[in-house]
Write an enzyme that holds these catalytic residues in place. Structure first.
Site, mmCIF file in Angstrom:
data_model
loop_
_atom_site.group_PDB
_atom_site.id
_atom_site.type_symbol
_atom_site.label_atom_id
_atom_site.label_comp_id
_atom_site.label_asym_id
_atom_site.label_seq_id
_atom_site.Cartn_x
_atom_site.Cartn_y
_atom_site.Cartn_z
ATOM 1 C CE LYS A 14 -2.240 -0.810 3.828
ATOM 2 N NZ LYS A 14 -1.668 -2.305 4.230
ATOM 3 N NE ARG A 89 -4.073 -1.506 10.157
ATOM 4 C CZ ARG A 89 -3.028 -1.042 9.503
ATOM 5 N NH1 ARG A 89 -3.121 0.112 9.072
ATOM 6 N NH2 ARG A 89 -2.019 -1.887 9.431
ATOM 7 N NE ARG A 128 6.829 -3.359 6.508
ATOM 8 C CZ ARG A 128 5.397 -3.074 6.220
ATOM 9 N NH1 ARG A 128 4.972 -2.497 5.060
ATOM 10 N NH2 ARG A 128 4.731 -3.531 7.070
ATOM 11 N NE ARG A 134 6.730 -1.331 10.090
ATOM 12 C CZ ARG A 134 5.277 -1.019 9.468
ATOM 13 N NH1 ARG A 134 5.613 -0.352 8.371
ATOM 14 N NH2 ARG A 134 4.697 -1.591 9.848
ATOM 15 N NE ARG A 146 2.619 -5.818 11.216
ATOM 16 C CZ ARG A 146 2.403 -4.635 10.691
ATOM 17 N NH1 ARG A 146 1.551 -3.653 11.303
ATOM 18 N NH2 ARG A 146 3.026 -4.262 9.509
HETATM 19 P P1 AMP Z 1 1.001 0.265 9.080
HETATM 20 O O1 AMP Z 1 2.230 0.893 9.014
HETATM 21 O O2 AMP Z 1 -0.331 0.619 8.169
HETATM 22 O O3 AMP Z 1 1.077 -1.180 8.926
HETATM 23 O O4 AMP Z 1 0.652 0.401 10.755
HETATM 24 C C1 AMP Z 1 1.435 -0.118 11.763
HETATM 25 C C2 AMP Z 1 0.658 -0.288 13.005
HETATM 26 O O5 AMP Z 1 0.097 0.842 13.304
HETATM 27 C C3 AMP Z 1 -0.426 -0.985 13.013
HETATM 28 O O6 AMP Z 1 -0.204 -2.602 13.055
HETATM 29 C C4 AMP Z 1 -1.559 -0.709 14.071
HETATM 30 O O7 AMP Z 1 -1.101 -1.202 15.477
HETATM 31 C C5 AMP Z 1 -1.433 0.907 13.841
HETATM 32 N N1 AMP Z 1 -2.341 1.408 13.031
HETATM 33 C C6 AMP Z 1 -2.088 1.995 11.758
HETATM 34 N N2 AMP Z 1 -3.230 2.538 11.324
HETATM 35 C C7 AMP Z 1 -4.123 1.992 12.193
HETATM 36 C C8 AMP Z 1 -5.650 2.298 12.048
HETATM 37 N N3 AMP Z 1 -6.472 2.812 11.109
HETATM 38 N N4 AMP Z 1 -6.253 1.843 12.988
HETATM 39 C C9 AMP Z 1 -5.783 1.231 14.057
HETATM 40 N N5 AMP Z 1 -4.391 0.822 14.287
HETATM 41 C C10 AMP Z 1 -3.555 1.278 13.334
#
Ligand code: AMP
Length: 188
Positions: A14, A89, A128, A134, A146
């Site tokens: 994404k 989400r 990654r 990360r 996740r």
């Molecule tokens: P990402 O970089 O989008 O994979 O997000 C990393 C982490 O941030 C996720 O595993 C969640 O813990 C948190 N996170 C990001 N976006 C959201 C969202 N829209 N709702 C809830 N948690 C989020």
């Protein structure tokens, strides 16, 4: 205004595709994960709270995410539009987002769903972890959590937008530029 959601499991690509599409159409890239990581780096109160969820591979509470998204939208009043990457989400986030957009006189154009199978996702997330350091990609049980969160809480959001006639499926496997072409074709 062109407002898009980039939807897909962690590791679906994404962020990579959102950056390219933002450049092409001059849009703001609103990645909730990136904003949360910046808040963690700045050690803000919200960052410290978010970290306790993110380190376990859990989702951050909806009210925190919704307030954050609204603030970013309001801070760009003259933009050509946004790509929402990693948001919404959960179904409550999607429902509240519809109300937020209506209140801001904005409309959602398309929801681009990048599809990648589970084995490929796990491989990408492990890579990654090495490249970006990360913590939430650093251990197989966090990665799997996740993906479980995605299946249980996020995947139902697909149907929510499919019912609105906004879901566009794009195969997320292959060359980045080829996927980009398919994403651009999917935008209505
Ligand atoms: P990402 O970089 O989008 O994979 O997000 C990393 C982490 O941030 C996720 O595993 C969640 O813990 C948190 N996170 C990001 N976006 C959201 C969202 N829209 N709702 C809830 N948690 C989020």
């Amino acid at each position: 205004m062109l407002n898009l959601i980039f939807f897909g499991a962690p590791g679906a690509g994404k962020g990579t595709q959102a950056k390219k599409v933002c450049e092409k159409f001059n849009l703001i890239h609103l990645s909730t994960g990136d904003i949360l990581r910046a808040k963690i780096a700045d050690k803000t109160e919200m960052g410290i709270l978010a970290k306790s969820y993110m380190d376990k591979g859990e989702l951050v509470p909806d009210d925190v995410i919704l307030k954050m998204v609204e603030n970013v939208i309001k801070s760009h009043p003259k933009s050509n539009g946004f790509i929402f990457d990693g948001f919404p989400r959960t179904i409550p986030q999607a429902e509240a987002f519809d109300i937020m957009l209506a209140n801001l006189n904005m409309a959602l154009s398309d929801v681009i769903h990048l599809k990648v199978d589970k084995d490929e996702l796990i491989e990408r997330l492990k890579k990654r972890a090495e490249l970006e350091n990360r913590k939430d990609d650093s251990n197989i049980s966090i990665i799997e959590n996740r993906i479980v969160q995605y299946i249980e809480k996020t995947a139902p959001v697909k149907e929510y937008y499919s019912n609105q006639g906004k879901l566009r499926k794009v195969e997320g496997i292959g060359d980045v530029d080829e996927i980009f072409e398919k994403v651009v074709e999917a935008i209505s």
